[in-house]
Write an enzyme that holds these catalytic residues in place. Structure first.
Site, PDB file in Angstrom:
ATOM      1  CB  SER A 141      -0.856   0.010   1.273  1.00  0.00           C
ATOM      2  OG  SER A 141      -1.501   1.256   1.430  1.00  0.00           O
ATOM      3  CE1 TYR A 154      -3.897  -2.217   5.095  1.00  0.00           C
ATOM      4  CE2 TYR A 154      -3.121  -0.026   4.492  1.00  0.00           C
ATOM      5  CZ  TYR A 154      -3.644  -1.251   4.125  1.00  0.00           C
ATOM      6  OH  TYR A 154      -3.908  -1.519   2.801  1.00  0.00           O
TER       7      TYR A 154
HETATM    8  N1  LIG Z   1      -8.613  -0.566  -1.602  1.00  0.00           N
HETATM    9  C1  LIG Z   1      -7.573   0.224  -1.328  1.00  0.00           C
HETATM   10  O1  LIG Z   1      -7.704   1.461  -1.338  1.00  0.00           O
HETATM   11  C2  LIG Z   1      -6.239  -0.383  -1.031  1.00  0.00           C
HETATM   12  C3  LIG Z   1      -5.139   0.486  -1.003  1.00  0.00           C
HETATM   13  C4  LIG Z   1      -3.892  -0.033  -0.731  1.00  0.00           C
HETATM   14  C5  LIG Z   1      -3.737  -1.389  -0.497  1.00  0.00           C
HETATM   15  N2  LIG Z   1      -4.815  -2.215  -0.520  1.00  0.00           N
HETATM   16  C6  LIG Z   1      -4.584  -3.639  -0.251  1.00  0.00           C
HETATM   17  O2  LIG Z   1      -5.100  -4.387  -1.307  1.00  0.00           O
HETATM   18  C7  LIG Z   1      -5.451  -5.685  -0.840  1.00  0.00           C
HETATM   19  C8  LIG Z   1      -6.864  -6.012  -1.304  1.00  0.00           C
HETATM   20  O3  LIG Z   1      -7.758  -5.102  -0.710  1.00  0.00           O
HETATM   21  P1  LIG Z   1      -9.144  -4.688  -1.370  1.00  0.00           P
HETATM   22  O4  LIG Z   1      -9.223  -3.221  -1.290  1.00  0.00           O
HETATM   23  O5  LIG Z   1      -9.304  -5.378  -2.651  1.00  0.00           O
HETATM   24  O6  LIG Z   1     -10.109  -5.237  -0.237  1.00  0.00           O
HETATM   25  P2  LIG Z   1     -11.377  -6.186  -0.277  1.00  0.00           P
HETATM   26  O7  LIG Z   1     -11.889  -6.192   1.111  1.00  0.00           O
HETATM   27  O8  LIG Z   1     -12.284  -5.816  -1.395  1.00  0.00           O
HETATM   28  O9  LIG Z   1     -10.746  -7.615  -0.614  1.00  0.00           O
HETATM   29  C9  LIG Z   1      -9.916  -8.282   0.296  1.00  0.00           C
HETATM   30  C10 LIG Z   1     -10.306  -9.754   0.304  1.00  0.00           C
HETATM   31  O10 LIG Z   1      -9.386 -10.402   1.179  1.00  0.00           O
HETATM   32  C11 LIG Z   1     -10.119 -11.328   1.959  1.00  0.00           C
HETATM   33  N3  LIG Z   1      -9.400 -11.578   3.191  1.00  0.00           N
HETATM   34  C12 LIG Z   1      -9.236 -10.744   4.245  1.00  0.00           C
HETATM   35  N4  LIG Z   1      -8.587 -11.372   5.232  1.00  0.00           N
HETATM   36  C13 LIG Z   1      -8.341 -12.625   4.798  1.00  0.00           C
HETATM   37  C14 LIG Z   1      -7.721 -13.754   5.378  1.00  0.00           C
HETATM   38  N5  LIG Z   1      -7.270 -13.728   6.649  1.00  0.00           N
HETATM   39  N6  LIG Z   1      -7.609 -14.888   4.642  1.00  0.00           N
HETATM   40  C15 LIG Z   1      -8.107 -14.934   3.386  1.00  0.00           C
HETATM   41  N7  LIG Z   1      -8.752 -13.907   2.804  1.00  0.00           N
HETATM   42  C16 LIG Z   1      -8.852 -12.765   3.500  1.00  0.00           C
HETATM   43  C17 LIG Z   1     -11.474 -10.668   2.189  1.00  0.00           C
HETATM   44  O11 LIG Z   1     -12.472 -11.625   2.512  1.00  0.00           O
HETATM   45  C18 LIG Z   1     -11.715 -10.005   0.839  1.00  0.00           C
HETATM   46  O12 LIG Z   1     -12.439 -10.860  -0.025  1.00  0.00           O
HETATM   47  C19 LIG Z   1      -5.329  -5.647   0.687  1.00  0.00           C
HETATM   48  O13 LIG Z   1      -4.122  -6.270   1.053  1.00  0.00           O
HETATM   49  C20 LIG Z   1      -5.279  -4.164   0.989  1.00  0.00           C
HETATM   50  O14 LIG Z   1      -4.562  -3.897   2.157  1.00  0.00           O
HETATM   51  C21 LIG Z   1      -6.069  -1.731  -0.781  1.00  0.00           C
END
Ligand SMILES: NC(=O)c1ccc[n+]([C@@H]2O[C@H](COP(=O)([O-])OP(=O)(O)OC[C@H]3O[C@@H](n4cnc5c(N)ncnc54)[C@H](O)[C@@H]3O)[C@@H](O)[C@H]2O)c1
Length: 254
Positions: A141, A154
């Site tokens: 991130s 985080y």
């Molecule tokens: N959306 C943003 O703005 C953003 C920004 C920077 C980084 N990220 C990172 O991107 C990645 C994906 O996030 P997203 O925004 O797509 O979120 P999201 O919540 O849409 O998807 C994340 C998925 O991971 C699954 N998950 C969570 N914990 C888990 C576990 N212990 N075991 C298995 N599955 C698990 C959830 O059920 C979900 O389906 C994450 O690592 C997040 O930190 C997101």
């Protein structure tokens, strides 16, 4: 020599960035194993990806459960089957001031965002060593690169993925395994909607030079590039921000 013909595993593949990455791969005729701990998300991912039933597999897995992880890997990917790619998208975060962040919150995030990524990467890399190599992409991130407010726990877990990428890329290159890291800015997903809220959303839109959130597909395009041996065969150990210019920007124009 690595190739694109084996299976690619996407953790957290049932929502947001992981789901968009699975769709990117499936649209290019790759085989994908979607792993996620949410049965509800897995169910909607099955529907979203239904046109690809021949090449998409789905399994429930909490990445913090090491024993279940071994079982899921062995039962879904028979020994000797090539694994070309792994995307570590399972993760979560919340926006909490440092002074209010409990050690439990930090430990919970560490378990999923760092330890889960570490363990599945190690196990998959062992398999890749025996089948000619592959490509691993960690989803960190922008909050792992700089000190965004509310991101002490985080951000620390995501910063750890940066160094993990560097060490893994160093040690695994001899096995034809490339390891890279993508740092998304604000992306329109359920996680961001919950973590940012309306006030946070406005703040992000003001602070990102492109003045908008990215889409999950815009992250998947970069992850797909890093997975694809044709496109990125000499890209290794890189930390790539996909953030509308957020990390590069200083003081924004009025
Ligand atoms: N959306 C943003 O703005 C953003 C920004 C920077 C980084 N990220 C990172 O991107 C990645 C994906 O996030 P997203 O925004 O797509 O979120 P999201 O919540 O849409 O998807 C994340 C998925 O991971 C699954 N998950 C969570 N914990 C888990 C576990 N212990 N075991 C298995 N599955 C698990 C959830 O059920 C979900 O389906 C994450 O690592 C997040 O930190 C997101």
């Amino acid at each position: 020599m690595t190739n694109n013909t084996g299976i690619t595993i996407v953790t957290g593949g049932a929502s947001g960035i992981g789901l968009a990455t699975a769709a990117w791969l499936l649209a290019r005729s790759r085989s994908v194993l979607v792993l996620d701990h949410s049965e509800a998300n897995l169910e909607s991912a099955r529907v979203a990806l239904k046109e690809y039933t021949a090449s998409a597999a789905f399994a429930a897995l909490d990445v913090t459960d090491e024993e279940a992880m071994m079982q899921v890997l062995s039962s879904n990917i028979p020994a000797g089957t090539a694994i070309s790619g792994l995307v570590n998208s399972a993760g979560f975060g919340t926006d909490i001031p440092f002074l209010e962040t409990t050690s439990k919150t930090l430990r919970d995030m560490l378990e999923v965002n760092l330890v889960g990524t570490f363990v599945i990467s190690r196990e998959v890399a062992k398999r890749m060593v025996g089948t000619g190599g592959g490509s691993i992409v960690h989803i960190s991130s922008v909050s792992g690169l700089i000190g965004n407010k509310g991101r002490s726990a985080y951000g620390a877990t995501k910063a750890a993925l940066v160094n993990l990428t560097q060490v893994m890329s160093n040690e695994l290159a001899r096995h034809h395994i490339r390891v890279n890291c993508v740092c998304p800015g604000p992306i329109e997903t359920p996680l961001a909607a919950a973590a940012h809220g309306d006030a946070g959303k406005l703040l992000w839109e003001q602070q990102v030079p492109m003045k908008r959130y990215g889409s999950p597909k815009e992250i998947a395009n970069t992850v797909g590039f890093l997975l694809d041996e044709e496109s990125s065969s000499y890209v290794n150990g890189q930390i790539i921000s996909v953030d509308g210019g957020f990390i590069a920007a200083g003081l924004l124009p009025a």
